[in-house]
Design a protein around this motif. Structure first.
Motif, short mmCIF file in Angstrom:
data_model
loop_
_atom_site.label_atom_id
_atom_site.label_comp_id
_atom_site.label_asym_id
_atom_site.label_seq_id
_atom_site.Cartn_x
_atom_site.Cartn_y
_atom_site.Cartn_z
N LEU A 1 0.83 -1.21 0.00
CA LEU A 1 0.00 0.00 0.00
C LEU A 1 0.86 1.26 0.00
CD1 LEU A 1 -2.85 -1.00 2.48
CD2 LEU A 1 -3.07 -0.58 0.02
N ALA A 2 1.95 1.22 0.75
CA ALA A 2 2.86 2.38 0.78
C ALA A 2 3.44 2.65 -0.60
CB ALA A 2 3.97 2.15 1.81
N LEU A 3 3.89 1.60 -1.28
CA LEU A 3 4.45 1.77 -2.62
C LEU A 3 3.39 2.32 -3.58
CD1 LEU A 3 6.59 -1.47 -2.94
CD2 LEU A 3 7.42 0.89 -2.84
N HIS A 4 2.18 1.79 -3.50
CA HIS A 4 1.09 2.26 -4.35
C HIS A 4 0.77 3.73 -4.08
CE1 HIS A 4 -2.59 2.13 -6.68
NE2 HIS A 4 -3.20 2.69 -5.64
N ILE B 1 5.75 9.68 -6.78
CA ILE B 1 7.06 9.12 -6.42
C ILE B 1 7.06 7.70 -6.98
CG2 ILE B 1 8.62 8.48 -4.55
CD1 ILE B 1 7.20 10.69 -2.87
N PRO B 2 7.71 7.48 -8.13
CA PRO B 2 7.54 6.23 -8.87
C PRO B 2 8.15 5.01 -8.19
CG PRO B 2 9.18 7.62 -9.93
CD PRO B 2 8.61 8.42 -8.80
N TYR B 3 7.54 3.85 -8.49
CA TYR B 3 8.08 2.57 -8.06
C TYR B 3 9.55 2.49 -8.50
CZ TYR B 3 3.22 0.99 -7.66
OH TYR B 3 1.90 0.86 -7.32
N GLY B 4 10.37 1.92 -7.65
CA GLY B 4 11.77 1.71 -8.00
C GLY B 4 12.67 2.91 -7.80
N SER B 5 12.11 4.07 -7.45
CA SER B 5 12.96 5.23 -7.18
C SER B 5 13.63 5.03 -5.82
CB SER B 5 12.14 6.52 -7.18
OG SER B 5 11.23 6.54 -6.09
N ASP B 6 14.68 5.79 -5.57
CA ASP B 6 15.38 5.67 -4.28
C ASP B 6 14.44 5.93 -3.11
OD1 ASP B 6 17.75 5.05 -5.54
OD2 ASP B 6 18.59 7.07 -5.38
N VAL B 7 13.60 6.97 -3.23
CA VAL B 7 12.68 7.29 -2.14
C VAL B 7 11.67 6.16 -1.95
CG1 VAL B 7 10.84 8.88 -1.38
CG2 VAL B 7 12.94 9.79 -2.39
N SER B 8 11.11 5.66 -3.02
CA SER B 8 10.14 4.57 -2.94
C SER B 8 10.76 3.34 -2.29
CB SER B 8 9.63 4.24 -4.34
OG SER B 8 8.70 3.19 -4.30
N ASP B 9 11.95 2.98 -2.71
CA ASP B 9 12.62 1.81 -2.13
C ASP B 9 12.93 2.01 -0.64
OD1 ASP B 9 12.52 0.58 -4.60
OD2 ASP B 9 14.65 0.89 -5.05
N VAL C 1 16.16 1.13 10.13
CA VAL C 1 15.31 2.33 10.09
C VAL C 1 16.14 3.56 10.41
CG1 VAL C 1 13.38 3.51 11.27
CG2 VAL C 1 13.17 1.10 10.60
N GLN C 2 17.00 3.46 11.41
CA GLN C 2 17.86 4.58 11.79
C GLN C 2 18.77 5.02 10.65
OE1 GLN C 2 19.42 4.68 15.87
NE2 GLN C 2 21.45 4.65 14.92
N GLU C 3 19.33 4.05 9.93
CA GLU C 3 20.24 4.36 8.83
C GLU C 3 19.51 4.93 7.61
OE1 GLU C 3 23.62 4.39 8.69
OE2 GLU C 3 23.38 4.09 10.85
N LEU C 4 18.29 4.48 7.36
CA LEU C 4 17.56 4.89 6.16
C LEU C 4 16.79 6.20 6.31
CD1 LEU C 4 16.15 1.44 4.98
CD2 LEU C 4 18.06 2.73 3.99
N TRP D 1 7.68 6.20 14.38
CA TRP D 1 7.67 7.01 13.16
C TRP D 1 9.09 7.18 12.63
CZ3 TRP D 1 10.67 11.31 13.47
CH2 TRP D 1 10.97 11.79 14.76
N ALA D 2 9.14 7.46 11.34
CA ALA D 2 10.42 7.75 10.69
C ALA D 2 10.15 8.74 9.56
CB ALA D 2 11.05 6.47 10.14
N GLU D 3 11.13 9.56 9.27
CA GLU D 3 11.02 10.53 8.18
C GLU D 3 12.11 10.27 7.16
OE1 GLU D 3 11.05 14.37 10.08
OE2 GLU D 3 8.97 14.14 10.73
N VAL D 4 11.68 10.12 5.91
CA VAL D 4 12.58 9.88 4.79
C VAL D 4 12.63 11.17 3.97
CG1 VAL D 4 12.95 8.54 2.68
CG2 VAL D 4 12.10 7.42 4.76
#
Length: 169
Positions: free
Chosen positions: A29-32, A39-47, A117-120, A136-139
């Motif tokens: 669901l998050a990817l969708h 923010i397209p599938y396969g992008s750095d942010v999406s991954d 999670v901390q590293e990403l 929670w986490a912020e990317v």
């Protein structure tokens, strides 16, 4: 409006069964939802978001599971970050807070999720609730995602889009 105040662009929230299937569905669901926000599938942010959601959802169903209770996934898109929140209803088990998570022994088969999670993420934490907790986490979004993308305002602009809630599976 204060220039320092983050502007919420979009918000997505879904309750899911506290099962392995629910955790897998949270990631999908998050990817969708990210794709719907431009923010397209396969992008750095999406991954990156997919990995963080997978870890937090797995923790919620493994360590935060209360029989008969669901967990909740929330994604918030702002001009500079994607905030991921996973809420469970377990009150007596608390994960380590940022800075307290230590690597497990080399022989251990688990215990690395929050370190990942901390590293990403650029920041992560735990918000206590009257029943349960929210991890929670912020990317961060790179500048390339801030302009010319559907659903994202150009830098300096603000926009509000309604939440897209998918039906409960």
């Amino acid at each position: 409006m204060n220039a320092e105040t983050p502007t919420l662009v979009s918000d997505f929230m879904q309750r899911l069964s506290a099962t392995r299937r629910g955790a897998r569905l949270a990631r999908r669901l998050a990817l969708h939802q990210l794709d719907a926000w431009g923010i397209p599938y396969g992008s750095d942010v999406s991954d990156t978001v997919a990995h963080v959601v997978a870890e937090l959802a797995a923790n919620a169903v493994t360590h935060g599971h209360v029989p008969g209770r669901n967990f909740q996934l929330r994604l918030q898109l702002s001009p500079h970050t994607v905030r991921i929140e996973v809420t469970d209803t377990r009150t007596e088990r608390r994960p380590p807070t940022p800075g307290q998570a230590e690597p497990p022994s080399a022989e251990s088969e688990s215990g690395r999720g929050l370190l990942l999670v901390q590293e990403l993420s650029q920041a992560w934490g735990i918000t206590e609730r009257s029943i349960g907790k929210t991890v929670w986490a912020e990317v961060p979004l790179p500048a390339a995602h801030l302009t010319g993308r559907p659903g994202l305002p150009a830098q300096g602009e603000t926009a509000t889009r309604p939440s897209r809630h998918l039906p409960h599976p």
